[in-house]
Motif scaffolding. Structure first.
Motif, short mmCIF file in Angstrom:
data_model
loop_
_atom_site.label_atom_id
_atom_site.label_comp_id
_atom_site.label_asym_id
_atom_site.label_seq_id
_atom_site.Cartn_x
_atom_site.Cartn_y
_atom_site.Cartn_z
N LEU A 86 58.67 47.06 56.47
CA LEU A 86 58.52 47.80 57.71
C LEU A 86 59.68 47.51 58.68
O LEU A 86 60.25 48.43 59.28
CB LEU A 86 57.19 47.46 58.38
CG LEU A 86 56.87 48.16 59.69
CD1 LEU A 86 56.68 49.65 59.44
CD2 LEU A 86 55.65 47.56 60.33
N LYS A 87 60.05 46.25 58.80
CA LYS A 87 61.13 45.88 59.73
C LYS A 87 62.49 46.36 59.25
O LYS A 87 63.35 46.70 60.05
CB LYS A 87 61.16 44.37 59.95
CG LYS A 87 59.90 43.82 60.60
CD LYS A 87 59.52 44.58 61.85
CE LYS A 87 58.19 44.09 62.36
NZ LYS A 87 57.55 44.99 63.28
N MET A 88 62.71 46.41 57.93
CA MET A 88 63.97 46.93 57.42
C MET A 88 64.09 48.44 57.66
O MET A 88 65.17 48.94 57.96
CB MET A 88 64.15 46.59 55.94
CG MET A 88 64.38 45.12 55.67
SD MET A 88 65.85 44.44 56.49
CE MET A 88 65.15 43.46 57.80
N HIS A 89 62.97 49.14 57.58
CA HIS A 89 62.98 50.56 57.94
C HIS A 89 63.26 50.73 59.43
O HIS A 89 64.01 51.63 59.84
CB HIS A 89 61.66 51.23 57.55
CG HIS A 89 61.52 51.47 56.09
ND1 HIS A 89 60.45 51.01 55.37
CD2 HIS A 89 62.31 52.12 55.20
CE1 HIS A 89 60.58 51.36 54.11
NE2 HIS A 89 61.72 52.02 53.98
N ALA A 90 62.67 49.88 60.24
CA ALA A 90 62.92 49.92 61.68
C ALA A 90 64.38 49.58 61.97
O ALA A 90 64.99 50.17 62.88
CB ALA A 90 62.00 48.94 62.41
N TRP A 91 64.95 48.66 61.22
CA TRP A 91 66.35 48.29 61.40
C TRP A 91 67.27 49.48 61.14
O TRP A 91 68.18 49.76 61.92
CB TRP A 91 66.68 47.13 60.46
CG TRP A 91 68.09 46.64 60.49
CD1 TRP A 91 68.85 46.37 61.60
CD2 TRP A 91 68.91 46.33 59.39
NE1 TRP A 91 70.08 45.92 61.23
CE2 TRP A 91 70.14 45.88 59.87
CE3 TRP A 91 68.71 46.38 58.01
CZ2 TRP A 91 71.19 45.49 59.04
CZ3 TRP A 91 69.76 45.98 57.20
CH2 TRP A 91 70.97 45.56 57.71
N ILE A 92 67.01 50.19 60.05
CA ILE A 92 67.83 51.36 59.72
C ILE A 92 67.65 52.45 60.77
O ILE A 92 68.61 53.11 61.18
CB ILE A 92 67.50 51.86 58.30
CG1 ILE A 92 67.97 50.82 57.28
CG2 ILE A 92 68.13 53.22 58.03
CD1 ILE A 92 67.53 51.07 55.88
N THR A 123 68.40 47.08 67.27
CA THR A 123 68.87 46.79 65.92
C THR A 123 68.80 45.30 65.65
O THR A 123 68.32 44.86 64.60
CB THR A 123 70.31 47.30 65.74
OG1 THR A 123 70.33 48.71 65.98
CG2 THR A 123 70.82 47.03 64.35
N ALA A 124 69.29 44.50 66.59
CA ALA A 124 69.28 43.05 66.41
C ALA A 124 67.84 42.52 66.35
O ALA A 124 67.53 41.62 65.55
CB ALA A 124 70.04 42.38 67.55
N ALA A 125 66.95 43.07 67.17
CA ALA A 125 65.56 42.61 67.17
C ALA A 125 64.87 42.94 65.85
O ALA A 125 64.15 42.10 65.29
CB ALA A 125 64.80 43.25 68.33
N ALA A 126 65.09 44.15 65.32
CA ALA A 126 64.46 44.53 64.05
C ALA A 126 64.99 43.67 62.91
O ALA A 126 64.23 43.24 62.03
CB ALA A 126 64.71 46.01 63.77
N LEU A 127 66.29 43.41 62.91
CA LEU A 127 66.87 42.57 61.87
C LEU A 127 66.33 41.14 61.95
O LEU A 127 65.97 40.54 60.94
CB LEU A 127 68.39 42.56 61.97
CG LEU A 127 69.12 41.67 60.96
CD1 LEU A 127 68.84 42.12 59.54
CD2 LEU A 127 70.60 41.66 61.24
N THR A 128 66.26 40.60 63.15
CA THR A 128 65.76 39.24 63.34
C THR A 128 64.31 39.12 62.88
O THR A 128 63.94 38.18 62.16
CB THR A 128 65.89 38.82 64.81
OG1 THR A 128 67.26 38.93 65.20
CG2 THR A 128 65.42 37.40 65.02
#
Length: 94
Positions: free
Chosen positions: A70-76, A49-54
């Motif tokens: 793409l990264k915000m979808h990965a974060w969710i 979660t932290a990696a996707a948000l960063t």
């Protein structure tokens, strides 16, 4: 309604020191490591979660909206994975 006497407000804890858990001989670090060993999937989900948000914030800074989306979808998705890991860990307890 008002009581006589003085009331002193104290901070519930000091932020510079780890919390002290009454009646528990193990310290904060030992308890954290024990909990991480009991359910290893949760720390992995938190790191994901932290990696996707960063990475998403980096893409936002660069102005790359497609990468950001793409990264915000990965974060969710990583948040969902972490919540599922927590719930499965709680359900598997004896």
């Amino acid at each position: 309604m008002a009581t006589s006497g003085s009331v002193t407000l104290e901070a519930p804890f000091e932020s510079s020191k780890p919390p002290v858990i009454e009646g528990n001989p193990e310290g904060f670090k030992e308890r954290f490591l024990r909990k991480a060993r009991e359910n290893t999937v949760v720390p992995i989900g938190c790191l994901g979660t932290a990696a996707a948000l960063t990475k998403g914030l980096y893409c936002f800074h660069q102005g790359n909206s497609q990468c950001l989306q793409l990264k915000m979808h990965a974060w969710i998705a990583a948040q969902g994975f972490t919540i599922a890991a927590i719930l499965l860990g709680l359900a598997s307890r004896p």
